[in-house]
Design an enzyme around this catalytic site. Structure first.
Site: not given
Length: 499
Positions: A347, A444
Site C-alpha cells: 500500500c 493487505h
C-alpha cells in the site's frame, strides 16, 4: 454457563453489555473478543460494537466499508462477517493534531482534534442507527468503550463511553489493569469523578492482567467494592496467548518479538513509520517460528543481515516518505537491494518504492509531489476517491491463491506494472522490478493466506511454513473464552447484560 432458554427476544430488549476501562490499553478489545466467543459458544447470536475507535489499523468489511481491526477480530470471535455497523465512527490519525473521519465505513472528511471535539455529538444519531440495526440481528451485543470515562473533560458530546451508554441505556462493567499498578486508585478515582447518572450505569468491575496468586488481591476487591458500591465479578489472570492474536497497536507486535534472534531461518526488517497503517500484515509473520520479525525503531539502521525489508502501509505516504529519509532508511533500503536483498512494499510502502508520489488535490496536506525511492518504475497519483474492498487473488507467477483487502487513496501506473505481483479477476495488480528483487502491492492481509506465506518463505530460503494462521487464531479465541469463564462470574455478567 448461560442458559439460552431463559432469553426470549420477543418480550424484552436485546441484552447488551458495555466494557469500559479505567484507562487506555487495559485489555478491553481482547476481553470483548473473549466475551463474544464465550456467548457464541453458548449458542447465542452475538455482535460486537464500538461506537468510536481511533486506529490506523483498519479492516475492510464484506459490505464495502472499513472498521477498526479490533472489531474485525471480535466479529471473528462471534463467527460472523464484519460489518460497518460494528464500528460506525473510526478516527484515523493523519497528523499529531488531525485525523481522517470514517463514518459507517465511508470517508467523512478530515478534521483537527479541536474541530472534531465540537462536531462529534452530531454523529450520535449515526452511531445509534448502527447500534440499533445490530440489536435487531443479535441475542446479545457486547460493546467496547474507548479510552476511559474518567476523562470527564471530554464528557460533553461524548459518543465513546458514558455518552453512548446513557443514550443506549446499557449497563457497564469497568475494567482495571493491575499490571500497571494503582488499580484501586484508578477504579475508585473513576467513580469519584463521574456524576451520579454515569456512575449508576456501572454495575460491576473486574481486574485484568493479574500475575500470580489472585487470592492476594481479595482485600483489594473488597476495598473497591466498599468505596464504589459496584460488584466485583472477578480477577482475570494474565493471558499470555493474547500476544498471538491480531494486534491493534503496533507496540503489541513489537513486544511479542524476540528481536534480533539469530536462530531463525529468515529475517524480515520493518521500518516503524510515523503513520504506519494496516500493520496486521505483520501479525502472521510475527508468529511464524522460522521468521525473525525485526521492527526497526527510529534512530536505528536497517539490519544488514535482513533477507527482506518490508515497507508497511502508511496513513500519510508523503509525510512518511520524508520521515524515512530523515532516518537514513532510504539509503539502507537502496543498499540492501544493491547487495541482492529483497524489498516488498504494501500500500503506502508500494507507493514509496516508485519514482514519484503526486498529491495534486492536497489530500495529505499541501498539494505537491514527492520523489520516491525509485526502486520501481511507477508513479502514484493521490485522489479523493477511496478504494475499500475485500479481494481474492492469485500470484501472477505461480497461481497461488491469496485473499486480502484494499484500503487506499491513489492510483499507480508505470512500466513495472507490466510485471504484476498478483492477478485479481484477470486484472494485474502491483508491480515487480526487472530484477525481481523489489515488489509492491495494494493488497493487505496477504500473509494471512497460508499458501502465499509458505510460498514466500520457500522462495526466500527454502523454508516450509508449519503454521495454519486462521486455525491458530480460532483456537486462541476458544482458549480465551474458557479462560474468562474460569475466572469471572459469568452468571452475574450474563444477568447484568439482561440474559
Amino acid at each position: 454457563m448461560v442458559d439460552h432458554a431463559v432469553f426470549s427476544p420477543t418480550d424484552k430488549p436485546t441484552p447488551c453489555l458495555m466494557i469500559q476501562g479505567a484507562g487506555s490499553n487495559v485489555g478491553k478489545s481482547v476481553l470483548v473478543a473473549g466475551l463474544c466467543r464465550y456467548f457464541a459458544n453458548q449458542g447465542l447470536t452475538v455482535r460486537p460494537f464500538k461506537p468510536q475507535n481511533m486506529s490506523n489499523n483498519a479492516a475492510a468489511t464484506s459490505d464495502g466499508g472499513e472498521i477498526g481491526r479490533a472489531q474485525a477480530l471480535q466479529a471473528l470471535a462471534c463467527r460472523v462477517a464484519a460489518s460497518v455497523d460494528m464500528n460506525p465512527v473510526l478516527l484515523k490519525p493523519e497528523t499529531d493534531t488531525g485525523a481522517q473521519i470514517i463514518v459507517q465505513g465511508k470517508r467523512f472528511g478530515s478534521m483537527r482534534a479541536k474541530e472534531y471535539g465540537t462536531h462529534k455529538a452530531t454523529l450520535l444519531p449515526r452511531v445509534m442507527d448502527s447500534f440499533n440495526r445490530l440489536c435487531t440481528t443479535a441475542d446479545i451485543v457486547i460493546v467496547e468503550g474507548a479510552g476511559s470515562p474518567a476523562e470527564v473533560n471530554l464528557r460533553a458530546g461524548d459518543i465513546a463511553n458514558m455518552g453512548f451508554a446513557q443514550a443506549a441505556d446499557i449497563p457497564v462493567i469497568l475494567v482495571g489493569d493491575i499490571d500497571r499498578g494503582g488499580v484501586i486508585a484508578s477504579l475508585v478515582g473513576t467513580d469519584m469523578v463521574l456524576d451520579n447518572a454515569d456512575s449508576n450505569l456501572i454495575k460491576a468491575f473486574l481486574i485484568n492482567k493479574f500475575r500470580g496468586d489472585t487470592n492476594l488481591f481479595n482485600d483489594g476487591m473488597k476495598i473497591i467494592e466498599s468505596h464504589t458500591k459496584w460488584d466485583g465479578v472477578g480477577i482475570l489472570p494474565w493471558f499470555a496467548d493474547a500476544r498471538l492474536l491480531p494486534a491493534e497497536d503496533i507496540l503489541d507486535i513489537g513486544s511479542s518479538q524476540s528481536m534480533g534472534s539469530s536462530d531463525k531461518a529468515l529475517k524480515i526488517a520493518v521500518p516503524l513509520l510515523q503513520r504506519i497503517a494496516n500493520f496486521d500484515d505483520l501479525d502472521p509473520l510475527s508468529v511464524e517460528p522460522s521468521i525473525d520479525l525485526t521492527l526497526v525503531q527510529p534512530g536505528d539502521v536497517m539490519p544488514v543481515d535482513a533477507d527482506v525489508i518490508l515497507i508497511p502501509g502508511s496513513k500519510a505516504t508523503i509525510s512518511d516518505l520524508g520521515f524515512l529519509r530523515q532516518q537514513g532508511w532510504d539509503a539502507d533500503i537502496i543498499n540492501h537491494v544493491r547487495r541482492g536483498g529483497r524489498v516488498l512494499g504494501l500500500c503506502g510502502g508500494y507507493q514509496m518504492l516508485g519514482n514519484w508520489v503526486h498529491d495534486p488535490y492536497g489530500i495529505e496536506g499541501k498539494a505537491g509531489s514527492a520523489e520516491g525511492l525509485g526502486l520501481l518504475d511507477v508513479e502514484t497519483f493521490l485522489a479523493t476517491d477511496k478504494t475499500v474492498r475485500q479481494v481474492a487473488a492469485t500470484t501472477a507467477d505461480s497461481g497461488v491463491l491469496v485473499s486480502g483487502y484494499e484500503i487506499h487513496i491513489g492510483r499507480t501506473r508505470g512500466n513495472d506494472r507490466d510485471r504484476p505481483l498478483l492477478m485479481i479477476e484477470g486484472r494485474p495488480e502491483g508491480a515487480v522490478s526487472p530484477s525481481g528483487l523489489v515488489a509492491g502491492s495494494y493488497v493487505h492481509g496477504i500473509f494471512s493466506s497460508n499458501d502465499f506465506r509458505s510460498a514466500f518463505m520457500q522462495q526466500l530460503g527454502g523454508i516450509q511454513s508449519q503454521l495454519n494462521y486462521d486455525d491458530m487464531v480460532d483456537e486462541i479465541l476458544d482458549k480465551l473464552a474458557e479462560h474468562i469463564a474460569t475466572h469471572l462470574d459469568m452468571d452475574k455478567i450474563a444477568k447484568i447484560a439482561g440474559l
